[in-house]
Design a protein around this motif. Structure first.
Motif, PDB file in Angstrom:
ATOM      1  N   ASP A   8       0.865  -1.177   0.000  1.00 30.71           N
ATOM      2  CA  ASP A   8       0.000   0.000   0.000  1.00 30.71           C
ATOM      3  C   ASP A   8       0.901   1.226   0.000  1.00 30.71           C
ATOM      4  OD1 ASP A   8      -2.760  -1.242   0.313  1.00 30.71           O
ATOM      5  OD2 ASP A   8      -1.668  -2.174   1.953  1.00 30.71           O
ATOM      6  N   VAL A  13      -4.048 -10.287   2.094  1.00 33.14           N
ATOM      7  CA  VAL A  13      -4.111  -8.967   2.724  1.00 33.14           C
ATOM      8  C   VAL A  13      -3.316  -8.920   4.025  1.00 33.14           C
ATOM      9  CG1 VAL A  13      -5.654  -7.225   3.714  1.00 33.14           C
ATOM     10  CG2 VAL A  13      -6.340  -8.489   1.666  1.00 33.14           C
ATOM     11  N   ARG A  26      -0.023  -8.321   2.154  1.00 35.38           N
ATOM     12  CA  ARG A  26       0.294  -6.897   2.168  1.00 35.38           C
ATOM     13  C   ARG A  26       0.749  -6.412   3.544  1.00 35.38           C
ATOM     14  NH1 ARG A  26      -5.178  -5.337  -0.305  1.00 35.38           N
ATOM     15  NH2 ARG A  26      -4.894  -3.462   0.956  1.00 35.38           N
ATOM     16  N   SER A  62      -8.557  -3.195  10.282  1.00 36.87           N
ATOM     17  CA  SER A  62      -8.081  -2.769   8.965  1.00 36.87           C
ATOM     18  C   SER A  62      -9.161  -2.951   7.916  1.00 36.87           C
ATOM     19  CB  SER A  62      -6.829  -3.562   8.574  1.00 36.87           C
ATOM     20  OG  SER A  62      -7.095  -4.952   8.588  1.00 36.87           O
ATOM     21  N   ASN A  95      -4.811   0.697   6.544  1.00 35.28           N
ATOM     22  CA  ASN A  95      -4.372  -0.679   6.386  1.00 35.28           C
ATOM     23  C   ASN A  95      -3.765  -1.202   7.685  1.00 35.28           C
ATOM     24  OD1 ASN A  95      -4.776  -1.411   3.426  1.00 35.28           O
ATOM     25  ND2 ASN A  95      -3.687   0.535   3.231  1.00 35.28           N
ATOM     26  N   LEU A 126      -6.733   5.998   2.032  1.00 37.31           N
ATOM     27  CA  LEU A 126      -5.760   5.108   2.663  1.00 37.31           C
ATOM     28  C   LEU A 126      -4.346   5.675   2.648  1.00 37.31           C
ATOM     29  CD1 LEU A 126      -7.043   1.696   1.264  1.00 37.31           C
ATOM     30  CD2 LEU A 126      -7.350   2.591   3.578  1.00 37.31           C
ATOM     31  N   ASP A 164      -2.683   6.013   6.254  1.00 33.43           N
ATOM     32  CA  ASP A 164      -1.534   5.169   6.572  1.00 33.43           C
ATOM     33  C   ASP A 164      -0.309   5.972   6.990  1.00 33.43           C
ATOM     34  OD1 ASP A 164      -2.930   2.846   6.118  1.00 33.43           O
ATOM     35  OD2 ASP A 164      -2.221   2.577   4.065  1.00 33.43           O
TER      36      ASP A 164
END
Length: 861
Positions: A67, A118, A123, A511, A516, A571, A575
């Protein structure tokens, strides 16, 4: 004679001029999704002699394994360590070439990206580099900043317009495809494109000692592969972009799975790497590789984990170094020319089944595509698309397949087919590139200057815990947050509220909302700043209820979280806490992939005691620590995923005193909700929409619920009023930080349409204020209402709260309060000198590391 001499002089001059041109460094632009193997390739390139190869710019594509908010700061830290802050970094990935055919989008698409895990081994681990990034890399002065961070397109235009350049594409091709569409006049400056991606021919293996026919595997590497066995991740993430790049007319060299599957991280290479770590970059790479090895989900790591992008960089460098040869000769890979294309849809072409975003609902196809052409077939809609599934057979969808074809669709491409063997037949390293990689990464030249622990003479990791032994603690509280900007303001308020009123027992992070999972590190940093390293933080599920893939829980649908903007105002900003996360002191606590067999891991890692606890782990430990008869108040500021799992867990409901929910929209006179990214759903509020099934579980429970709905939140969303009070309040570090954050939100809202919704985050503080109580001038009033949530899987209605006299559940709803008293209350609590920050900023922390002797722990208050 004189004329002949003049001609010879001219020839000599031209030859010297040609040599001078050839002597110029080859300019390179790297486009990456910053996966682990990507930064291995980045280090390999940075270690080359800049007289030969100069990395001019890096652009980040966030449609892949990371991300972008986490990826951009990871890249900045790597460049700082390598003393290459001169390299420009561009941020992209705000969606692919997406369902409506647009090439600029505020909300991304998960049609293809849902194939990437995810959470663990996905991620989350790549965003944090398994938790190693913050514990190893130094942090320089560069950081993401909203509206000031160069975009991918700006960086690409500047780099490519400056002259001949070579592109390394190491992730999805979205960024460069958009560049080509908008700047066709500049593609003449792109000399060559090197791509790691795709799979052309099936991976066939034959047992030399057997008469059985050879066994052919898949061309691709998606997992699970039951719907599409042909695609490789980088190409699958945006097939149309990859098609656009391949068919651009620019020469392409492809390093596909055909070649990378022949250069795994085998045991001999792994052992040689472990024994040879002479530079900081070598140490960082091996530690990353070891964590990947230790957390691998099977026992086949050395057969299943390959060198991928680093191998591509090595092949590209070798080809460029031998550019006098014109057939792709190089030291590391066998090359072959092939005629290929990228499949973007599935036969039969020209069908209208609603799956194809370029044709569905459009009178004229997007991008002037032919109605019965190769782009007009069925487009894979998900990992369990019924069209793609064939009973008892491998899947039939080919989206993202780099396929050999003939005719007008064929593009002649140089393709690497296998890794070359080591010329030193006596070496334990059986591939030539193994040796080169270890040699290059360990060179003393152009190596990293320091890591975070050697950057400062007195670096140490200090744990701050408060001393409450002489204080009477208030009611136990658990804070459930999705890590939006407003949630962090609420967290500061809870941490500043007198412990005699509330005892913050734990934090659960979700999340499934505005940030995230890797943003959990920002929570740890805030707690460290405030001297509360004693508070446990639990990581919640990465999917809303019912969204995980039943047969492979690491992946799932994202029809709800896809409503969160992926880039600016969404996001990307959450983040990074709108660029302010790197101002916080670095906590010794951070997410880590360390784990143990006890908790379901395939094997114990080196430090299993550091395992990141899950939300239910933290909840259960809090229950065990409670005094007899004590009950917990829960404040939830995001989707209700964690809260629903708690309610559904054994023996939990009886331990809950009450629940405060910030969210939901109880409309009056057709007043609309705030779900601005889903126009068809006019009356839902984000927190309810992001996990409607969880909201249904919570509202149907028999617990005492207080709802702080959208309407009342809007009444206390004045930036001006709040900033005015913080401006005149006492300047504690936390009040100053909150003022800067709020000021930035207001400024962004005034400057750019993507930030029009910033005031909604101020309302998220209200739940904390109401829960703490002790504010007689708020004059809050409540009313019980019979409420029901819509959760039927219908996007245009999910998350809507309905007043239903017959089937609704009575919920206490906040109806009114005094806004002025709220602003005064928030400013006064944050400016109180009591329970203030122990260490105010990263700058203060750096000063300590430069001047003070080591410490190991600290009590305070």
């Amino acid at each position: 004679m004189a004329r002949l001499v003049w001609i010879l002089v001219l020839i000599g001059f031209l030859g010297a001029l040609i040599d001078l041109v050839d002597a110029r460094p080859r300019r390179i632009l790297m486009d990456t999704d910053v996966d682990t193997d990507d930064f291995f390739g980045l280090f390999y390139l940075l270690k080359q002699n800049r007289v030969e190869f100069n990395l001019e710019a890096i652009t980040i594509d966030a449609n892949g394994w990371t991300d972008v908010g986490h990826a951009v700061n990871h890249i900045y830290d790597i460049l700082f360590m390598m003393d290459r802050d001169d390299i420009r970094v561009g941020v992209g990935g705000e969606g692919a070439i997406l369902p409506d055919g647009a090439i600029h989008a505020d909300v991304g698409s998960c049609r293809y990206r849902q194939a990437i895990p995810v959470g663990l081994r996905g991620r989350l681990d790549i965003n944090t580099n398994y938790g190693l990034r913050k514990g190893f890399l130094p942090q320089g002065g560069k950081k993401y900043s909203p509206l000031q961070q160069p975009t991918v397109q700006q960086v690409m235009i500047n780099a490519i317009s400056a002259g001949p350049i070579t592109l390394f594409l190491m992730g999805p091709h979205t960024n460069f495809a958009i560049f080509l569409m908008n700047n066709p006049h500049l593609k003449k400056n792109v000399e060559h494109i090197y791509v790691m991606g795709g799979g052309v021919r099936p991976n066939c293996r034959k047992n030399a000692n057997s008469s059985e026919p050879e066994h052919c595997g898949n061309c691709g590497n998606l997992f699970p592969d039951y719907s599409n066995p042909y695609a490789e991740f980088n190409i699958f993430q945006d097939p149309f972009s990859a098609y656009t790049v391949l068919h651009s007319g620019i020469p392409v060299t492809l390093i596909p799975l055909d070649a990378t599957n022949t250069i795994p991280v085998n045991e001999n290479f792994y052992m040689a790497f472990e024994q040879t770590q002479n530079t900081y970059e070598a140490q960082y790479c091996f530690q990353s590789l070891k964590m990947a090895h230790d957390t691998w989900f099977g026992n086949q790591f050395h057969k299943d984990y390959f060198m991928w992008d680093s191998f591509m960089v090595g092949v590209a460098i070798s080809i460029m170094r031998n550019s006098h040869n014109h057939n792709g000769e190089n030291e590391f890979a066998v090359m072959e020319y092939m005629d290929i294309t990228v499949v973007t849809s599935n036969k039969p072409y020209g069908i209208s089944d609603g799956s194809n975003p370029f044709f569905n609902g459009h009178g004229k196809p997007k991008f002037i595509l032919q109605k019965n052409g190769v782009h007009s077939g069925h487009v894979q809609t998900g990992m369990r698309d019924p069209f793609c599934l064939v009973e008892n057979e491998k899947g039939r969808c080919e989206d993202g397949y780099t396929k050999e074809v003939m005719g007008s669709e064929a593009v002649r491409v140089a393709v690497a087919t296998e890794a070359k063997p080591n010329q030193d037949i006596g070496s334990s390293l059986d591939r030539e590139f193994y040796k080169s990689f270890l040699d290059v990464i360990n060179r003393p030249e152009q190596s990293g200057r320091f890591n975070i622990s050697t950057q400062f003479p007195y670096y140490t990791e200090v744990i701050y815990k408060p001393n409450f032994r002489r204080r009477s603690l208030g009611k136990p509280v658990v804070f459930d947050m999705d890590m939006s900007a407003g949630d962090f303001l609420a967290l500061f308020y809870l941490l500043k509220s007198p412990v005699e009123l509330i005892d913050l027992k734990g934090i659960l992070v979700s999340s499934t909302g505005w940030a995230n999972a890797a943003t959990i590190d920002v929570v740890y940093d805030v707690l460290h700043m405030m001297g509360r390293d004693d508070i446990p933080v639990g990581l919640g599920d990465v999917f809303a209820i019912g969204q995980a893939e039943p047969t492979f829980l690491a992946i799932g649908d994202c029809q709800y979280v896809n409503a969160i903007p992926h880039g600016s105002g969404g996001l990307l900003d959450s983040d990074t806490l709108y660029g302010f996360s790197r101002l916080l002191p670095r906590s010794p606590r951070r997410y880590t992939a360390e784990n143990s067999v006890k908790f379901g891991a395939p094997r114990d890692t080196d430090r299993p005691e550091l395992r990141q606890p899950l939300a239910l782990d933290v909840w259960k430990s809090i229950l065990e620590s409670l005094d007899p008869g004590s009950k917990i108040s829960i404040l939830t500021n995001g989707p209700l995923t964690n809260l629903a799992h708690i309610i559904l867990s054994e023996n939990s409901s009886s331990a809950i005193r009450d629940i405060y929910i910030v969210g939901g929209h109880v409309g009056h006179d057709n007043e609309k909700g705030n779900l601005f990214t889903v126009p068809s759903n006019e009356y839902a509020e984000f927190n309810m929409f992001l996990d409607p099934l969880a909201a249904e579980v919570v509202l149907n429970s028999e617990l005492n619920i207080t709802l702080i709905p959208l309407g009342i939140q809007k009444r206390i969303s004045s930036f001006h009023e709040l900033l005015e009070r913080l401006q005149v309040a006492d300047k504690t570090p936390e009040a100053s930080f909150a003022r800067r954050l709020i000021s930035r939100l207001w400024s962004l809202q005034q400057k750019h349409y993507k930030y029009h919704h910033m005031d909604m985050f101020l309302g998220e503080v209200l739940g904390a204020v109401i829960l703490v109580g002790n504010h007689p001038y708020l004059n809050q009033t409540f009313q019980f209402k019979p409420l029901k949530i819509s959760a039927n899987g219908e996007i245009s209605k999910d998350g809507q709260i309905i007043i239903d006299e017959k089937q609704g559940r009575l919920v206490r709803v906040l109806e009114s309060l005094n806004p002025i008293a709220f602003y005064d209350c928030f400013a006064n609590v944050l400016s109180d000198k009591r329970q203030s920050a122990v260490i105010g900023s990263f700058d203060e922390q750096k000063r300590l590391w430069r001047t003070l002797p080591n410490r190991t722990a600290s009590d305070h208050w």
